[in-house]
Design an enzyme around this catalytic site. Structure first.
Site, PDB file in Angstrom:
ATOM      1  N   GLU A   1      -1.882   8.334   9.450  1.00  0.00           N
ATOM      2  CA  GLU A   1      -1.594   7.228  10.345  1.00  0.00           C
ATOM      3  C   GLU A   1      -0.114   7.122  10.683  1.00  0.00           C
ATOM      4  OE1 GLU A   1      -5.145   4.070   9.294  1.00  0.00           O
ATOM      5  OE2 GLU A   1      -3.289   3.882   8.167  1.00  0.00           O
TER       6      GLU A   1
ATOM      7  N   CYS B   1       7.072   4.100  12.537  1.00  0.00           N
ATOM      8  CA  CYS B   1       6.907   4.436  11.126  1.00  0.00           C
ATOM      9  C   CYS B   1       6.112   5.733  11.050  1.00  0.00           C
ATOM     10  CB  CYS B   1       6.187   3.298  10.407  1.00  0.00           C
ATOM     11  SG  CYS B   1       6.026   3.544   8.627  1.00  0.00           S
TER      12      CYS B   1
ATOM     13  N   CYS C   1      -0.771  10.795  -0.672  1.00  0.00           N
ATOM     14  CA  CYS C   1       0.464  10.591  -1.426  1.00  0.00           C
ATOM     15  C   CYS C   1       0.200  10.931  -2.889  1.00  0.00           C
ATOM     16  CB  CYS C   1       0.936   9.146  -1.289  1.00  0.00           C
ATOM     17  SG  CYS C   1       2.583   8.841  -1.976  1.00  0.00           S
TER      18      CYS C   1
ATOM     19  N   CYS D   1       1.919   4.599  -6.635  1.00  0.00           N
ATOM     20  CA  CYS D   1       2.495   3.264  -6.787  1.00  0.00           C
ATOM     21  C   CYS D   1       1.368   2.241  -6.750  1.00  0.00           C
ATOM     22  CB  CYS D   1       3.514   2.990  -5.686  1.00  0.00           C
ATOM     23  SG  CYS D   1       4.942   4.108  -5.742  1.00  0.00           S
TER      24      CYS D   1
ATOM     25  N   CYS E   1       0.630  -0.176  -3.742  1.00  0.00           N
ATOM     26  CA  CYS E   1       0.584   0.433  -2.413  1.00  0.00           C
ATOM     27  C   CYS E   1      -0.794   1.022  -2.134  1.00  0.00           C
ATOM     28  CB  CYS E   1       1.655   1.524  -2.310  1.00  0.00           C
ATOM     29  SG  CYS E   1       1.712   2.378  -0.726  1.00  0.00           S
TER      30      CYS E   1
ATOM     31  N   CYS F   1       3.492  -2.868   5.769  1.00  0.00           N
ATOM     32  CA  CYS F   1       4.072  -2.032   4.718  1.00  0.00           C
ATOM     33  C   CYS F   1       3.139  -1.970   3.509  1.00  0.00           C
ATOM     34  CB  CYS F   1       5.420  -2.614   4.320  1.00  0.00           C
ATOM     35  SG  CYS F   1       6.289  -1.661   3.067  1.00  0.00           S
TER      36      CYS F   1
END
Length: 386
Positions: free
Chosen positions: A116, A129, A136, A140, A143, A367
């Protein structure tokens, strides 16, 4: 298999499956690479140099995707180029528009992987962004993206292609620094940019080239969770603004929410920030700090943040990010009053600490929300259309 966040993944470039039509995609190639490709296709050195310059201009400055539009190249050569080469973009699977004007695109690579990107418009600028990986590896815990498995790095063409696709959507060709909506880029999308260093560096070199996409390095920010060994190289070889996903000021809490901290602790990370090439009061390092209720938002946390910035003499500002919820998260956002109190403590110490306004929450574009819930969203949209 997912790579644990406390391990440095060895990222080996993979040979992607060739296009079904057998053509070579030119997006992502530097001007020397274009010249070498044309020479390998049989053009004389002088011709290869000239045609590479022309192709570069049409692709990266004018934004064309059809060789027929390249009017300063002979028709027969344009036809030959069209047979052998392509000027691609990531495939748009789903485009969404938030009530606040934020746009999110679910994109698909040539080998079928999805990622995305997000465009955030403001009164005086527009920020894209950009993602650097499919998935990933950092895990985290706050997230949404961190709950994905790392599939692979995005290529130079796939990174540059995001910027070009956004320019397509905004109608901003040819490239011009005047009056455009897309003014800034943040490498804060899916993935850890410093775990895809070579491709990110080469992609941003194309984005910053004055004869092409022409975005100033002062308008580009690279965000890292703290891959300390790569930070100095990023400063020297890329030279853009640095943002660091700090999010906590104690080992216990940062170990939990940013597992990379178990490998590169806060002291080591802040020392690398202090040594980051080119940082000064006019070009401050940004510390990103997500506000998690009863986890990292106390007055003591704010005072410790101030102490650390002072101890390492960092030219810094702090972006306070209200936690953006996602399904299954174990965290809650700090109250507005607590966030305001935290910000006030940091501000009174002489350090800028604005609170970031959440954007695109209604389309999971804020975010920490990119995952995506895209697969579910796409299926729902397809079902509604049917």
């Amino acid at each position: 298999m997912q790579i644990p966040g406390i391990t440095d993944p060895v990222t080996v470039p993979r040979a992607l499956p060739p296009r079904a039509d057998g053509r070579v995609d030119l997006v992502g190639l530097s001007r020397p690479a274009l010249r070498e490709l044309l020479a390998a296709e049989g053009l004389a050195l002088g011709q290869a140099k000239l045609r590479a310059k022309q192709l570069w201009h049409w692709i990266y400055n004018r934004g064309v995707t059809d060789f027929a539009a390249m009017t300063d190249i002979a028709k027969d050569q344009r036809a030959t180029f069209a047979e052998r080469f392509a000027i691609g973009r990531p495939e748009v699977v789903l485009a969404q528009l938030s009530i606040d004007g934020t746009r999110k695109w679910l994109l698909r690579t040539g080998d079928g992987n999805e990622f995305e990107m997000v465009f955030i418009p403001d009164a005086d600028r527009g920020t894209l962004c950009v993602s650097s990986q499919v998935g990933c590896t950092l895990n985290c815990s706050f997230c949404h993206t961190g709950t994905m498995k790392l599939v692979r790095n995005l290529t130079v063409g796939e990174i540059v292609g995001q910027v070009m696709l956004a320019r397509d959507a905004l109608g901003e060709w040819p490239s011009s620094p005047e009056g455009r909506m897309l003014t800034n880029i943040v490498m804060m999308g899916m993935g850890e940019p410093l775990y895809n260093f070579d491709y990110v560096r080469d992609a941003l070199a194309i984005v910053m080239n004055g004869d092409g996409l022409a975005l100033s390095k002062r308008r580009i920010t690279l965000s890292t969770a703290g891959v300390v060994p790569m930070m100095a190289r990023a400063g020297v070889e890329i030279g853009v603004n640095l943002a660091v996903s700090l999010h906590a000021v104690t080992k216990e809490v940062r170990d939990e929410i940013v597992p990379l901290n178990r490998k590169y602790g806060i002291a080591e990370l802040l020392a690398a920030c202090a040594a980051y090439p080119g940082s000064n009061n006019a070009r401050r390092i940004t510390f990103e700090y997500v506000m998690l209720k009863d986890k990292n938002d106390s007055d003591e946390d704010a005072r410790e943040l101030v102490r650390l910035i002072r101890e390492y003499r960092l030219p810094a500002k702090v972006n306070l990010i209200p936690f953006n919820p996602w399904p299954g998260s174990a965290y809650e956002c700090s109250t507005p009053e607590r966030i305001a109190r935290f910000s006030d403590i940091v501000f009174k110490a002489g350090i800028s600490a604005p609170v970031r306004k959440p954007r695109g929450r209604d389309i999971m574009a804020a975010c920490g929300q990119l995952k995506s819930a895209s697969e579910r969203t796409r299926r729902r949209a397809e079902a509604q259309a049917a």
